[in-house]
Design an enzyme around this catalytic site. Structure first.
Site, mmCIF file in Angstrom:
data_model
loop_
_atom_site.group_PDB
_atom_site.id
_atom_site.type_symbol
_atom_site.label_atom_id
_atom_site.label_comp_id
_atom_site.label_asym_id
_atom_site.label_seq_id
_atom_site.Cartn_x
_atom_site.Cartn_y
_atom_site.Cartn_z
ATOM 1 N N SER A 15 0.803 -1.232 0.000
ATOM 2 C CA SER A 15 0.000 0.000 0.000
ATOM 3 C C SER A 15 0.830 1.273 0.000
ATOM 4 C CB SER A 15 -0.952 0.008 1.200
ATOM 5 O OG SER A 15 -2.041 -0.852 0.965
ATOM 6 N N LYS A 18 0.032 3.711 -2.613
ATOM 7 C CA LYS A 18 -0.990 4.754 -2.484
ATOM 8 C C LYS A 18 -0.389 6.147 -2.344
ATOM 9 C CE LYS A 18 -4.598 1.727 -0.565
ATOM 10 N NZ LYS A 18 -4.003 0.430 -0.281
ATOM 11 N N SER A 75 -6.101 3.146 4.614
ATOM 12 C CA SER A 75 -5.564 2.468 3.435
ATOM 13 C C SER A 75 -6.635 1.688 2.673
ATOM 14 C CB SER A 75 -4.422 1.520 3.840
ATOM 15 O OG SER A 75 -3.612 1.205 2.732
ATOM 16 N N LYS A 180 2.949 6.536 5.070
ATOM 17 C CA LYS A 180 2.145 5.410 4.588
ATOM 18 C C LYS A 180 2.783 4.074 4.929
ATOM 19 C CE LYS A 180 -1.510 3.943 2.730
ATOM 20 N NZ LYS A 180 -1.447 2.903 3.787
#
Length: 326
Positions: A15, A18, A75, A180
């Site tokens: 993720s 992202k 997320s 993140k």
């Protein structure tokens, strides 16, 4: 780059992908093409996402504000797909935008197959490239509130109230600004952390850690290494060396000069006092001369290494003196 280990190795990034998904959204907001007030409609494709989700139903309408914070804090993969479809028409088209933006940022090892980071053949990046896109995202403050939110809810007060829990365990870290986490079977435990102190912002990227705890420990050590060992340095020039210069054959006999602005770099702590400046500025120029024309340079040096070569230009131009202007 203050420290690196296998920075260009191609790895799954989960993720952390992202970051690029959010960067495109931030740039769309800056351009005025989307806003937090937009209404996003979830497709069947968004509804069908698994992993971390907010359980969007097909046809469900949600504000861009809630979609974005669901991505940043929780997320949410379904929110990611809904975002991409809202901006580009389809997830595939959005991924094409992501890959094009990666090329523009001179990222050497990215290949995005989806906008979520779910394991997929051929979906990879590298620590060096993740750092580039993270630094680019930090130029925008649209999502700052979300990056530092530990716990909140969407659809609050309804039967489908959904918790958003931030998995960034460094929210307590002094100066933390984001960013993140990411975890999949193929990628392992990944984390990109950003923090800022005294005007100096650092990015720490950890890919493929063995445990959840390890990724945060490594990221914290990297940030400590940067803040403890380095400082932001902005050159300060001697104004006596930057006095007015003479103009021959000009309407103005003297004109002012100025050095290039906005320069900064990182130095090992304690080294700023050892920086030296070498001034090479013309003391006389011939008219005509235009505003911004270069008339010299300043070389900023530390231990025989050049930190900056600074352009010195004239603040205003002057025309040539003639009998009519005399």
């Amino acid at each position: 780059v203050l420290y690196s280990q296998n920075p260009d190795e191609r790895l799954a990034i989960a993720s952390v992908t992202k970051i690029m998904t959010l960067l495109i959204a931030a740039e769309e907001m800056k351009a005025g093409r989307i806003s937090m007030e937009d209404e996003v409609v979830a497709s069947y494709n968004a509804f069908s996402m698994d992993g971390s989700v907010i359980w969007l139903n097909e046809g469900e309408r949600m504000s861009m504000y809630d979609i974005i914070r669901s991505i940043v804090i929780s997320s949410a993969n379904d929110a990611c797909v809904a975002l991409g479809e809202h901006i580009a028409g389809s997830e595939e088209a959005y991924v094409n935008v992501m890959n094009k933006r990666a090329e523009e940022l001179d990222m050497k090892n990215p290949r995005f197959v989806n906008c979520t980071g779910l394991d997929a053949q051929g979906h990879f990046s590298s620590a060096a490239d993740v750092a580039k896109m993270a630094a680019e995202l930090r130029k925008y403050d649209f999502f700052d509130e979300f990056f530092l939110t530990r716990l909140t809810y969407v659809r609050e007060g309804t039967e489908r109230e959904t918790q958003l829990l931030n998995t960034n365990r460094l929210l307590y870290y002094d100066g933390i600004t984001g960013l993140k986490t990411g975890t999949t079977d193929n990628a392992g435990y990944c984390f990109t952390a950003t923090a800022k102190r005294n005007g100096m912002e650092l990015v720490a990227v950890v890919l493929g850690a063995q445990t959840d705890e390890e990724r945060f420990e490594i990221a914290e050590k990297l940030l400590d290494y940067g803040f403890d060992g380095f400082e932001l340095y902005i050159p300060e020039f001697d104004h006596e060396q930057l006095g007015d210069i003479s103009v021959s054959k000009g309407v103005n006999k003297k004109i002012s000069v100025e050095p290039q602005n906005g320069l900064k770099c990182l130095l090992p702590k304690g080294e700023s006092g050892n920086v030296t400046y070498l001034y090479n500025i013309r003391q006389n120029v011939n008219a005509p001369i235009e505003k911004g024309e270069r008339v010299g340079k300043i070389v900023v040096v530390l231990d025989e290494e050049t930190l900056f070569v600074v352009r010195v230009t004239v603040k205003e131009g002057t025309v040539e003196l003639t009998m009519w202007k005399g």
